[in-house]
Scaffold this motif. Structure first.
Motif, PDB file in Angstrom:
ATOM      1  N   ARG A 280       0.856  -1.181   0.000  1.00 34.64           N
ATOM      2  CA  ARG A 280       0.000   0.000   0.000  1.00 34.64           C
ATOM      3  C   ARG A 280       0.894   1.233   0.000  1.00 34.64           C
ATOM      4  O   ARG A 280       2.095   1.107  -0.222  1.00 34.64           O
ATOM      5  CB  ARG A 280      -0.907  -0.021   1.242  1.00 34.64           C
TER       6      ARG A 280
ATOM      7  N   GLY B  99      -4.328  -4.348   2.121  1.00 35.27           N
ATOM      8  CA  GLY B  99      -3.927  -4.416   3.527  1.00 35.27           C
ATOM      9  C   GLY B  99      -4.867  -5.391   4.203  1.00 35.27           C
ATOM     10  O   GLY B  99      -5.943  -5.017   4.650  1.00 35.27           O
TER      11      GLY B  99
ATOM     12  N   SER C 257      -6.980  -8.067   6.543  1.00 39.30           N
ATOM     13  CA  SER C 257      -7.320  -8.128   7.968  1.00 39.30           C
ATOM     14  C   SER C 257      -6.551  -9.314   8.560  1.00 39.30           C
ATOM     15  O   SER C 257      -6.097 -10.195   7.833  1.00 39.30           O
ATOM     16  CB  SER C 257      -8.833  -8.255   8.154  1.00 39.30           C
ATOM     17  N   PRO C 258      -6.366  -9.324   9.901  1.00 35.72           N
ATOM     18  CA  PRO C 258      -5.534 -10.376  10.518  1.00 35.72           C
ATOM     19  C   PRO C 258      -6.103 -11.771  10.250  1.00 35.72           C
ATOM     20  O   PRO C 258      -7.317 -11.945  10.180  1.00 35.72           O
ATOM     21  CB  PRO C 258      -5.608 -10.051  12.013  1.00 35.72           C
TER      22      PRO C 258
ATOM     23  N   PRO D  16      -7.422 -15.157  11.199  1.00 31.91           N
ATOM     24  CA  PRO D  16      -7.895 -15.889  12.386  1.00 31.91           C
ATOM     25  C   PRO D  16      -7.199 -17.250  12.440  1.00 31.91           C
ATOM     26  O   PRO D  16      -6.655 -17.706  11.427  1.00 31.91           O
ATOM     27  CB  PRO D  16      -9.398 -16.061  12.119  1.00 31.91           C
TER      28      PRO D  16
ATOM     29  N   GLY E 104      -6.742 -13.084   6.503  1.00 30.04           N
ATOM     30  CA  GLY E 104      -8.118 -12.612   6.721  1.00 30.04           C
ATOM     31  C   GLY E 104      -8.721 -12.159   5.407  1.00 30.04           C
ATOM     32  O   GLY E 104      -8.349 -12.641   4.337  1.00 30.04           O
ATOM     33  N   ALA E 105      -9.664 -11.218   5.477  1.00 34.02           N
ATOM     34  CA  ALA E 105     -10.234 -10.656   4.255  1.00 34.02           C
ATOM     35  C   ALA E 105      -9.128  -9.913   3.511  1.00 34.02           C
ATOM     36  O   ALA E 105      -8.259  -9.307   4.130  1.00 34.02           O
ATOM     37  CB  ALA E 105     -11.387  -9.718   4.596  1.00 34.02           C
ATOM     38  N   ALA E 106      -9.150  -9.985   2.180  1.00 33.12           N
ATOM     39  CA  ALA E 106      -8.003  -9.460   1.420  1.00 33.12           C
ATOM     40  C   ALA E 106      -8.419  -8.923   0.057  1.00 33.12           C
ATOM     41  O   ALA E 106      -7.927  -9.363  -0.975  1.00 33.12           O
ATOM     42  CB  ALA E 106      -6.934 -10.537   1.279  1.00 33.12           C
ATOM     43  N   GLY E 107      -9.315  -7.959   0.035  1.00 30.36           N
ATOM     44  CA  GLY E 107      -9.724  -7.319  -1.214  1.00 30.36           C
ATOM     45  C   GLY E 107      -8.853  -6.108  -1.525  1.00 30.36           C
ATOM     46  O   GLY E 107      -8.058  -5.671  -0.690  1.00 30.36           O
ATOM     47  N   PRO E 108      -9.014  -5.542  -2.726  1.00 27.99           N
ATOM     48  CA  PRO E 108      -8.145  -4.448  -3.179  1.00 27.99           C
ATOM     49  C   PRO E 108      -8.467  -3.116  -2.507  1.00 27.99           C
ATOM     50  O   PRO E 108      -9.593  -2.870  -2.118  1.00 27.99           O
ATOM     51  CB  PRO E 108      -8.482  -4.357  -4.669  1.00 27.99           C
ATOM     52  N   THR E 109      -7.449  -2.266  -2.402  1.00 26.86           N
ATOM     53  CA  THR E 109      -7.646  -0.904  -1.922  1.00 26.86           C
ATOM     54  C   THR E 109      -7.515   0.077  -3.099  1.00 26.86           C
ATOM     55  O   THR E 109      -7.139  -0.318  -4.204  1.00 26.86           O
ATOM     56  CB  THR E 109      -6.663  -0.564  -0.779  1.00 26.86           C
TER      57      THR E 109
ATOM     58  N   GLY F  65     -13.575  -9.034   0.041  1.00 25.18           N
ATOM     59  CA  GLY F  65     -12.380  -9.508   0.748  1.00 25.18           C
ATOM     60  C   GLY F  65     -12.463 -10.950   1.226  1.00 25.18           C
ATOM     61  O   GLY F  65     -11.460 -11.660   1.243  1.00 25.18           O
TER      62      GLY F  65
ATOM     63  N   PRO G 111      -0.624  -4.408   8.788  1.00 22.19           N
ATOM     64  CA  PRO G 111      -1.353  -4.806   7.577  1.00 22.19           C
ATOM     65  C   PRO G 111      -0.765  -4.184   6.316  1.00 22.19           C
ATOM     66  O   PRO G 111      -1.027  -4.653   5.207  1.00 22.19           O
ATOM     67  CB  PRO G 111      -2.772  -4.286   7.830  1.00 22.19           C
TER      68      PRO G 111
ATOM     69  N   ASN H 287     -19.575 -13.343  -1.612  1.00 19.18           N
ATOM     70  CA  ASN H 287     -18.705 -12.805  -0.554  1.00 19.18           C
ATOM     71  C   ASN H 287     -19.456 -12.702   0.771  1.00 19.18           C
ATOM     72  O   ASN H 287     -18.940 -13.077   1.829  1.00 19.18           O
ATOM     73  CB  ASN H 287     -18.195 -11.427  -0.973  1.00 19.18           C
TER      74      ASN H 287
ATOM     75  N   PRO I 253     -14.279 -10.981   8.000  1.00 19.19           N
ATOM     76  CA  PRO I 253     -14.843  -9.705   7.568  1.00 19.19           C
ATOM     77  C   PRO I 253     -15.261  -9.724   6.094  1.00 19.19           C
ATOM     78  O   PRO I 253     -14.594 -10.333   5.257  1.00 19.19           O
ATOM     79  CB  PRO I 253     -13.703  -8.714   7.789  1.00 19.19           C
ATOM     80  N   LEU I 254     -16.362  -9.034   5.804  1.00 18.35           N
ATOM     81  CA  LEU I 254     -16.811  -8.849   4.427  1.00 18.35           C
ATOM     82  C   LEU I 254     -15.729  -8.156   3.614  1.00 18.35           C
ATOM     83  O   LEU I 254     -15.498  -8.465   2.449  1.00 18.35           O
ATOM     84  CB  LEU I 254     -18.049  -7.945   4.406  1.00 18.35           C
TER      85      LEU I 254
ATOM     86  N   GLN J 130     -11.666  -6.256   3.973  1.00 17.45           N
ATOM     87  CA  GLN J 130     -10.483  -6.106   4.837  1.00 17.45           C
ATOM     88  C   GLN J 130     -10.434  -4.737   5.494  1.00 17.45           C
ATOM     89  O   GLN J 130      -9.828  -4.580   6.550  1.00 17.45           O
ATOM     90  CB  GLN J 130      -9.202  -6.369   4.037  1.00 17.45           C
TER      91      GLN J 130
ATOM     92  N   TYR K 257     -10.516 -10.331  15.088  1.00 11.64           N
ATOM     93  CA  TYR K 257      -9.564 -10.357  13.968  1.00 11.64           C
ATOM     94  C   TYR K 257      -9.972  -9.349  12.894  1.00 11.64           C
ATOM     95  O   TYR K 257      -9.958  -9.648  11.703  1.00 11.64           O
ATOM     96  CB  TYR K 257      -9.430 -11.776  13.380  1.00 11.64           C
TER      97      TYR K 257
ATOM     98  N   ARG L 299      -9.385  -5.592  11.044  1.00 16.06           N
ATOM     99  CA  ARG L 299      -8.194  -4.787  10.764  1.00 16.06           C
ATOM    100  C   ARG L 299      -8.234  -3.479  11.544  1.00 16.06           C
ATOM    101  O   ARG L 299      -9.265  -2.818  11.606  1.00 16.06           O
ATOM    102  CB  ARG L 299      -8.075  -4.499   9.269  1.00 16.06           C
TER     103      ARG L 299
END
Lengths: 186, 279
Positions: A35, A65, A67-68, A70, A76-81, A130, A150, B54, B64-65, B67, B105, B107
């Motif tokens: 990022r 970025g 999310s942690p 689990p 974690g969730a990993a969609g685009p920014t 994500g 993140p 999703n 999470p839906l 991040q 968990y 962000r």
């Protein structure tokens, strides 16, 4: 949607030249995440004449970025920014051999010009998906700037990561073309 | 006087922050399903399909839906006959956010504005507290993503610009945002009040159930006109082109100064997350 083009980084000029705005792609292999904070660090290293922590030749950067993770999950969730926050840094990285970026949202005129001169593409992933995208990610580990949390640079191994070509290296722009096709007088 | 212990408040905020991030509201499910049925653009329909999938994965797997688990905004309505015991009310709300984001968990996305150092626990939340009649306590926890917030705007118009000026600014804000705020979006419009009140109204308007008509028929008509105007832009889901640039437009209005016409436009991405708890 038409059949997706498979992309396996590291990418060559030939891989990029055959892509057209609007093509669906599925990426399998290694992606590096970054990022704006990580981009700033990369620029600082270059300014100091230091080597970068990853060789960007032929690689794909994913603007995310996550999310942690689990317990029991790779990530974690990993969609685009939003990609425009990286615009100021992107032409420099394209000059170092970066071949593609995955993000969401518009790029600057400078980035669009650099895509053409360096033969690179900008891919869009589905923002806000994500949880769905995290399922394509098989491995994740931090390879640089762990203090950024993140925003650290992660090396991801992905399988059939879905994206769409927004800006190709021939000047095609899906955001412009799509909007023109569906706009109507208010 | 009814007593509510801060321990209950902490737990309620924690649970709400987690649930809001994992579970899309029924109104959003319905709006996305409608989009999948009605969107003309094939790429747009595919986006709706992905967003529904999703939401299913997030709900079933408790991840999470998105991040970007947001800056936590809390709207607290405190009954005037409630006595909060056990500690500081605002501190309890912050502790609930800290625990929800830590244990869930989620962000942590807050940082020092200048050094950009992360605060580490997603606090401080932005808290709006209102004293209301009765002995209830209602907490609305709203994780608000940064990408859509960045595309939001506030205008101090001349009164002579009137409705045409308002309409023009709302449409221009959505047009300029384009693909950036993760369309299909929800557009919150705050009309009147003053500088900060207009922004507050715009944000608060986003909390109304999506698809439910505005109870004020005058505002309902303005919302329909604005919705048609922004959906005529052609931006479409994720900006790939299409009919559904917005899933809805919500307006809240209150009187303003005779010299002013404040207009705030708060953009909300399709992951419109909020969870209400009544104690």
């Amino acid at each position: 949607m038409t059949d997706a083009v498979k992309l396996l980084p590291p990418l060559t000029d030939a891989d990029v030249l055959r892509l057209t705005a609007g093509d669906a792609v599925l990426v399998s292999g290694v992606l590096y995440t970054a990022r704006d904070a990580a981009h700033k660090r990369l620029m600082d290293l270059l300014a100091a004449g230091q080597p970068l922590p990853v060789d960007l030749q032929g690689q794909i950067l994913y603007y995310v970025g996550p999310s942690p993770a689990p317990p029991g999950r790779v990530i974690g969730a990993a969609g685009p920014t939003t990609a425009s926050r990286m615009d100021a840094y992107t032409p420099t990285l394209l000059g170092l051999g970066l071949k593609a970026m995955i993000g969401k949202g518009k790029r600057s005129a400078e980035v669009l010009a650099a895509l053409q001169s360096h033969r690179a593409v900008y891919l869009g992933a589905t923002g806000g998906a994500g949880a769905l995208i995290s399922r394509c990610i098989r491995e994740a580990r931090v390879v640089a700037f762990p203090d950024l949390g993140p925003e650290a640079v992660h090396r991801l191994v992905v399988e059939d990561f879905p994206a769409i070509v927004i800006n190709d290296c021939h000047g095609g722009d899906l955001y412009e073309e799509g909007r023109r096709r569906y706009a109507r007088p208010a | 006087m009814r007593q509510i212990h801060t321990d209950r408040i902490i737990d309620a905020v924690k649970q709400a922050a987690m649930a809001a991030n994992y579970e899309l509201g029924q109104d959003l499910w319905a709006a996305l399903a409608r989009g999948e049925r009605e969107e003309e653009s094939p790429a747009g329909r595919e986006i709706f399909r992905q967003l529904l999938e999703n939401a299913r994965i997030a709900r079933e797997e408790r991840i999470p839906l998105c991040q970007d688990c947001g800056l936590a905004v809390i709207f607290a309505e405190v009954g005037q006959d409630v006595h909060i015991v056990g500690g500081d009310f605002a501190a309890a709300l912050q502790e609930g956010v800290r625990r929800g984001y830590g244990e869930g968990y989620l962000r942590k996305s807050l940082c020092h504005p200048l050094t950009r150092k992360n605060t580490g626990d997603n606090t401080p939340a932005v808290i709006h507290t209102e004293i209301v009649p009765g002995d209830g306590l209602t907490l609305m926890v709203v994780p608000k993503g940064g990408g859509s917030e960045n595309m939001s705007k506030l205008f101090m118009l001349k009164p002579a610009e009137g409705w045409a000026g308002i309409r023009e600014r709302v449409v221009a804000t959505v047009a300029e945002a384009g693909p950036n705020p993760c369309p299909p979006i929800i557009v919150g419009v705050g009309l009147g009040g003053n500088f900060e009140r207009a922004a507050y109204l715009a944000k608060k308007s986003l909390l109304r159930e999506l698809g439910a008509p505005n109870p004020d028929p005058e505002l309902a008509a303005l919302e329909a006109e604005l919705w048609d105007a922004v959906n005529s832009l052609g931006i479409g889901p994720m900006g790939l082109g299409g009919r559904f640039t917005a899933l809805g437009v919500h307006v809240l209005m209150q009187p303003c100064h005779i010299a002013s016409l404040p207009v705030a436009v708060n953009i909300q991405c399709h992951a419109s997350r909020h969870r209400e708890v009544v104690l």
